[in-house]
Design an enzyme around this catalytic site. Structure first.
Site, PDB file in Angstrom:
ATOM      1  N   LYS A 176       4.012 -64.787 -48.112  1.00  7.73           N
ATOM      2  CA  LYS A 176       3.737 -63.529 -49.083  1.00  7.73           C
ATOM      3  C   LYS A 176       4.602 -62.684 -49.590  1.00  7.73           C
ATOM      4  O   LYS A 176       5.644 -62.899 -50.459  1.00  7.73           O
ATOM      5  CB  LYS A 176       4.212 -62.467 -47.889  1.00  7.73           C
ATOM      6  CG  LYS A 176       4.018 -61.383 -48.099  1.00  7.73           C
ATOM      7  CD  LYS A 176       5.018 -59.321 -47.020  1.00  7.73           C
ATOM      8  CE  LYS A 176       6.449 -59.505 -48.147  1.00  7.73           C
ATOM      9  NZ  LYS A 176       5.542 -58.641 -49.306  1.00  7.73           N
ATOM     10  N   GLY A 229      15.519 -63.799 -51.985  1.00  8.27           N
ATOM     11  CA  GLY A 229      15.435 -61.569 -52.094  1.00  8.27           C
ATOM     12  C   GLY A 229      16.714 -60.843 -51.841  1.00  8.27           C
ATOM     13  O   GLY A 229      17.941 -62.315 -51.870  1.00  8.27           O
ATOM     14  N   THR A 231      20.240 -59.572 -50.207  1.00  2.00           N
ATOM     15  CA  THR A 231      21.562 -60.041 -48.964  1.00  2.00           C
ATOM     16  C   THR A 231      20.899 -59.276 -48.076  1.00  2.00           C
ATOM     17  O   THR A 231      20.987 -60.426 -46.647  1.00  2.00           O
ATOM     18  CB  THR A 231      22.611 -60.797 -49.730  1.00  2.00           C
ATOM     19  OG1 THR A 231      23.238 -61.368 -51.166  1.00  2.00           O
ATOM     20  CG2 THR A 231      23.634 -60.678 -49.003  1.00  2.00           C
ATOM     21  N   GLU A 251      18.150 -67.822 -50.084  1.00  2.05           N
ATOM     22  CA  GLU A 251      18.266 -67.329 -51.769  1.00  2.05           C
ATOM     23  C   GLU A 251      18.217 -65.803 -51.680  1.00  2.05           C
ATOM     24  O   GLU A 251      17.268 -65.064 -51.998  1.00  2.05           O
ATOM     25  CB  GLU A 251      17.466 -68.228 -52.833  1.00  2.05           C
ATOM     26  CG  GLU A 251      16.679 -69.731 -52.926  1.00  2.05           C
ATOM     27  CD  GLU A 251      17.929 -70.755 -53.070  1.00  2.05           C
ATOM     28  OE1 GLU A 251      18.846 -70.286 -53.264  1.00  2.05           O
ATOM     29  OE2 GLU A 251      18.182 -71.663 -52.398  1.00  2.05           O
ATOM     30  N   CYS A 285      18.278 -63.430 -60.983  1.00  2.74           N
ATOM     31  CA  CYS A 285      19.434 -63.660 -59.662  1.00  2.74           C
ATOM     32  C   CYS A 285      21.319 -64.217 -60.646  1.00  2.74           C
ATOM     33  O   CYS A 285      21.455 -64.289 -59.954  1.00  2.74           O
ATOM     34  CB  CYS A 285      19.087 -64.474 -58.563  1.00  2.74           C
ATOM     35  SG  CYS A 285      18.094 -66.073 -58.880  1.00  2.74           S
ATOM     36  N   GLU A 387      25.988 -56.482 -56.086  1.00  2.00           N
ATOM     37  CA  GLU A 387      25.252 -56.467 -56.714  1.00  2.00           C
ATOM     38  C   GLU A 387      24.313 -55.593 -57.725  1.00  2.00           C
ATOM     39  O   GLU A 387      23.866 -54.481 -57.084  1.00  2.00           O
ATOM     40  CB  GLU A 387      24.208 -57.131 -56.091  1.00  2.00           C
ATOM     41  CG  GLU A 387      22.798 -57.860 -57.165  1.00  2.00           C
ATOM     42  CD  GLU A 387      22.093 -59.157 -56.697  1.00  2.00           C
ATOM     43  OE1 GLU A 387      21.100 -58.589 -55.036  1.00  2.00           O
ATOM     44  OE2 GLU A 387      21.731 -60.078 -57.265  1.00  2.00           O
TER      45      GLU A 387
END
Ligand code: NDP
Length: 483
Positions: A176, A229, A231, A251, A285, A387
């Protein structure tokens, strides 16, 4: 390869709508207008995709590495031959400059596929000899049907980074892409047909994360999940999949430090720091969002970074002079802007940027924001701990190596880090002590696909890349033979 107003799922080799017939709007972030629609898939679509993958598995897993290599290599060729079509679709879908999609995203997508297509030809397993007694050898077998879920920031680049090793090792995949950037995954489905990928080997289900994505993660027979994606999403996925004993590669997010010592090559450092701060609108990222600079060069650094940041061209993604296109979505832009507000509340000073850009039609409703540099914040404030994932960097001076390290390691994240120095001993000391899965010294984003990729702390679990990915997508089985 042709984009479509109505994107379709790719299940059992066919392009099909969601069984419910429902669609979600797909927005062009540069104009803020709906320009296509994607299937709003649910559990039934995921189940059909799973069944197709399960049927395809016996033949695909036994096809042999030469044949799998040839098909995947053909797929890489087709993407390469259609570079412009893929790049245009990626740029419209994500708002990133076409130039970036042409030179970074799409080339990396076909390189990923070619890399793992050829890697499988060289993959070998271990044997362990017990002298005069027995020999052990390790079989590395594909897992079966696996799930791959990717984010919107580097759409085809990250989608192929997962799918390619999964397929090369003989698994069948239910995948997806992000609902925010579905178009190049749709083009990939068309390319798979052209490449002769057998039906059911790869199935692409479009739709919302908490619905279609969640059903992939929850499916009792999908035995491994490779996810990239945020956290929080990763935490939720782990909570769902771990009790089912699924193999997991996560990740996740980052809050990467960029540590600059006075003895670095200033010109190289400043040019690269501009890129590590604002490439892809800071929506990578690996971008360095906290910049720590040795005090003796802080003022010079600040002046030069602000000057260069102000000269970045924000605008039409299709224009070859554009440095920064649109942010990926309105909600993401609002989230990033809320962090600028927070930074001011926390006592920060905005040195440049910090506002949306008023564009002329047809971009007047697009999501454009000026690249932003902020100073004067303590290392432990929220702006420096959470983030942001946008074109926002904070800069702060430091006095000693120990202090820089303390700031760098102060967050819950540990994805990547960058160190600028000409002192090789210091570079090694810092690399050893820093909490990160990836350390760049005097460079940034220099990637060799054979190296392990991933983060520590809340930046993830497991590693991708090279042998790590081939190992993740295979199950080791020890065979012990006594003689
Ligand atoms: P999200 O976590 O929101 O989404 C990632 C993917 O997961 C999307 O396809 C999303 O679908 C899907 N998803 C969402 N909820 C679920 C669920 N409950 N079950 C299964 N799938 C779900 O991340 P973003 O797309 O916003 O991407 C940005 C984040 O990704 C940043 O935190 C960034 O740091 C991180 N990232 C990490 C990288 C790394 O290598 N460590 C590389 C690139 C990005 P949908 O979009 O349709 O909701």
């Amino acid at each position: 390869m042709s984009p479509d107003k109505y994107i379709k799922n790719y299940i059992n080799g066919a392009l099909v709508p969601a069984i419910s017939g429902a669609y979600i709007n797909n927005i062009n972030p540069a104009t803020g207008k709906v320009y296509s629609h994607i299937p709003d898939s649910d559990a039934e679509d995921v189940q059909r995709a799973y069944e197709a993958a399960e049927r395809a598995f016996p033949q695909w897993s036994k096809l042999g590495i030469q044949k799998r290599f040839r098909i995947l290599n053909r797929l890489a060729d087709i993407i390469e031959q259609n570079l412009e079509a893929f790049a245009k679709a990626e740029s419209i879908d994500s708002g990133k400059p076409l130039r970036n999609a042409m030179t970074i995203d799409i080339p990396r997508a076909h390189q990923n596929i070619r890399f793992f297509a050829t890697a499988i030809l060289h993959f070998s397993s271990e044997s362990h000899h017990m002298e005069g007694n027995a020999i052990n050898f390790t079989l590395r077998q594909p897992i079966g049907v696996v799930g791959c879920i990717s984010p919107w920031n580097l759409p085809l680049y990250l989608f192929t980074w997962k799918i390619a090793p999964a397929l090369a090792t003989g698994n069948c995949v239910v995948a997806k892409p992000s609902e925010v950037t579905p178009m190049t995954a749709y083009l990939l489905a068309q390319a798979c047909t052209e490449a002769g990928l057998p039906p059911g080997v790869l199935n692409i289900v479009h739709g919302r994360g908490p619905k279609a994505g969640q059903h992939i993660v929850e499916h009792p027979k999908i035995k491994a999940i490779s996810f990239t994606g945020g956290t929080n999403t990763g935490k939720h996925i782990a909570a769902t999949a771990a009790p089912m004993f699924k193999k997991l590669s996560l990740e996740l997010g980052g809050k990467n430090p960029n540590i600059i010592f006075a003895d670095c090559d200033f010109d190289k450092m400043i040019a690269t720091t501009l890129k590590s701060s604002f490439s892809n609108n800071g929506q990578i990222c690996l971008c360095g969002s906290r910049v720590y600079v040795e005090r003796s060069i802080y003022d010079r650094f600040k002046e030069e970074l602000v000057k260069r940041t102000q000269s970045l061209e924000v605008g039409d993604p299709a224009n070859s002079l554009t440095d920064m296109g649109a942010m990926v979505s309105e909600s993401h832009m609002e989230k990033v802007m809320s962090y600028v507000k927070l930074a001011v509340e926390e006592g920060g000073t905005i040195l440049c940027g910090g506002e949306k850009v008023n564009m002329k039609a047809p971009f007047d409703e697009g999501y454009f924001m000026r690249p932003t540099v902020i100073e004067g914040l303590p290392y432990n404030c929220r702006t420096n701990q959470e983030e942001i994932f946008g074109p926002v960097v904070t800069i702060s001076p430091f006095d000693t190596e120990e202090e820089a390290l303390e700031y760098a390691n102060s967050t819950d994240y540990g994805l990547s880090s960058t160190i600028w120095t000409s002192d090789i001993s210091r570079a090694n000391r810092m690399a050893e002590a820093i909490h990160a899965g990836i350390v760049w010294v005097n460079c940034w984003l220099l990637r060799d696909l054979r190296t392990p990729f991933g983060g520590v702390k809340n930046s993830g679990v497991g590693r991708e890349g090279g042998l790590e990915a081939l190992r993740f997508f295979t199950e080791p089985k020890n065979v012990c033979i006594k003689y």
